[in-house]
Design an enzyme around this catalytic site. Structure first.
Site, PDB file in Angstrom:
ATOM      1  CE1 TYR A  27      -0.785 -11.391   0.242  1.00 41.95           C
ATOM      2  CE2 TYR A  27      -0.361 -12.198  -1.971  1.00 41.95           C
ATOM      3  CZ  TYR A  27      -0.135 -11.277  -0.969  1.00 41.95           C
ATOM      4  OH  TYR A  27       0.733 -10.239  -1.188  1.00 41.95           O
ATOM      5  CE1 TYR A  67       1.968  -6.590  -2.186  1.00 39.61           C
ATOM      6  CE2 TYR A  67       0.995  -5.971  -4.293  1.00 39.61           C
ATOM      7  CZ  TYR A  67       1.627  -6.903  -3.484  1.00 39.61           C
ATOM      8  OH  TYR A  67       1.923  -8.144  -3.987  1.00 39.61           O
ATOM      9  CG  ASP A  72       3.242  -0.043  -8.911  1.00 40.71           C
ATOM     10  OD1 ASP A  72       2.751  -0.574  -9.931  1.00 40.71           O
ATOM     11  OD2 ASP A  72       3.477  -0.672  -7.871  1.00 40.71           O
ATOM     12  CE  LYS A 119      -2.089  -6.629  -9.921  1.00 39.70           C
ATOM     13  NZ  LYS A 119      -2.207  -8.070  -9.634  1.00 39.70           N
TER      14      LYS A 119
END
Length: 429
Positions: A15, A142, A237, A266
């Site tokens: 990114y 996302y 999610d 994560k």
């Protein structure tokens, strides 16, 4: 040559527009909520290093458990073999996951966990003899950067070069406060149209990359009820929201209706190393049990269920479920609420959103809510100068700190946000 210059000679960062980006900040040590750079500067990691760090950097308990595992077994192929850490972690995850989750499939990260869930959902219907091909998702969602995960995410500048390669997905609006009934009506009409929808994938209660957009459990419960009535599988999610971020172990713990599948990553290992999980109900698992080997779920990764990563996951769970961490979740949420009350009247703040340890502040912007808002770089650089790591989503500042962050460190971040308000006010004067 210092570390930043050496990095610039050989590394391509995520990114990041490498032509114009400044040299990266060289971090050489971490402790608790703090990161220390090569030149001795200290930073408060207010975004948990991309939302992964739960308990603080270089946590001694996790480090101990990882070291012990490394001295016993570093890796073993997971097709036809198993090991204690993988089995124990799966057992313990099933014990705390939303009701109905019975099987654990390991992968490498959040994107791959989503890929696994999508493939499971589509093949489930194929194995049942009633093929369904379509996927439903929220607009502005996302779910990752691999192709399947991109396909079920919002179409944006980030995915534009790949649109022609992404499979078609149906989208409904996010049921933000005031728009719940409209979204529910969209799903009712969509489901009643008889589309061959395999699954609905959603970020429960908080859409992270969309700008920490938040909505209420009651609206999501209604959507899940409609999906179950129309035989549409549901995929939560929880890659970002899992492991306490919303105030409970999982965002789905706020719901009456529970998903058929959950994706995790994560915080799964406390930010120690990469690991992904897709959990599912026994009904989904059973649909793959057959004498016909073509019904097999043909998916895997070289590092599936890596013992060291699983050991980190077990250590992180020990810390998460401790009374100390559970009190930290309450404390951080209360501090966020107190800070919200302090700044609610600021003229250039459009909206403040909070769920558990997640706090998002949306500033007024001439370019609207956009990742490319010119406020982004201003906010980011100002925060760094104050010794705080914040990664603005355009004109939206958010905090998602490690649970060990002290009240003094929280106040340093809060004062940095107040400073951003003053900076904008001075520029507008």
């Amino acid at each position: 040559m210092n570390l930043s210059q050496r990095d610039h000679n050989v590394i391509w960062h995520p990114y990041t527009q490498m032509k114009t980006a400044p040299l990266p900040i060289p971090i050489v040590r971490g402790e608790g909520a703090l990161l220390f750079s090569e030149d001795g500067k200290t930073y408060v990691d207010a975004v948990s290093s991309w939302w992964v760090n739960l308990h603080g950097h270089a946590h001694p308990y996790i480090a101990q458990k990882v070291a012990e595992q490394l001295q016993t077994l570093e890796h073993v192929i997971f097709a036809g073999f198993t090991h204690p850490a993988a089995v124990t972690l799966a057992e313990r995850l099933i014990g705390i996951l939303p009701q109905g989750q019975r099987r654990i499939f390991y992968s490498d990260n959040g994107s791959t966990a989503v890929e696994v869930a999508l493939k499971m959902a589509i093949q489930y219907w194929e194995n049942k003899g009633t093929p369904k091909r379509r996927i439903l998702a929220f607009r502005d969602s996302y779910h990752g950067d691999t192709f399947g995960a991109m396909a079920v995410s919002s179409r944006s500048t980030f995915t534009a070069p790949f649109w022609s390669y992404l499979f078609e997905v149906d989208f409904i609006d996010v049921p933000v406060p005031g728009q719940e009934e409209e979204t529910i009506a969209q799903l009712e009409a969509y489901a009643a149209s008889g589309t061959d929808t395999a699954a609905f994938i959603f970020e429960p209660l908080v859409l992270g990359t969309a700008g920490m957009v938040m909505y209420q459990p009651a609206a999501l419960d209604k959507l899940l009820e409609i999906c179950k009535r129309h035989h549409i599988l549901t995929i939560a999610d929880e890659v970002m929201t899992g492991f306490g971020r919303t105030g409970r172990n999982f965002a789905c713990h706020y719901l009456q209706h529970q998903p058929d599948m959950v994706t995790l990553s994560k915080g799964l290992t406390g930010g120690t190393m990469a690991l992904g999980v897709t959990s599912c109900t026994e009904e989904i698992y059973t649909a793959f049990l057959h004498d016909d080997k073509s019904k097999t779920f043909f998916h895997g990764h070289s590092y599936t269920a890596n013992p060291v990563a699983c050991a980190a996951g077990l250590a992180s769970m020990d810390l998460l479920l401790s009374e100390e961490t559970q009190q930290h979740l309450i404390r951080i949420a209360q501090k966020h609420q107190e800070f919200t009350a302090r700044i609610r009247g600021f003229s250039n703040i459009k909206e403040i959103r909070q769920q558990g340890t997640i706090l998002a502040i949306e500033f007024e912007s001439e370019s609207g809510t956009s990742y490319f808002s010119n406020l982004r770089d201003t906010f980011y650089n100002y925060a760094l100068a104050q010794g705080v790591i914040l990664r603005p989503l355009g004109n939206i500042i958010y905090m998602i700190p490690p649970y060990c962050i002290t009240n003094e460190q929280l106040e340093q971040v809060y004062q940095t946000i107040v400073g951003m308000h003053r900076l904008i006010s001075d520029n507008q004067a």
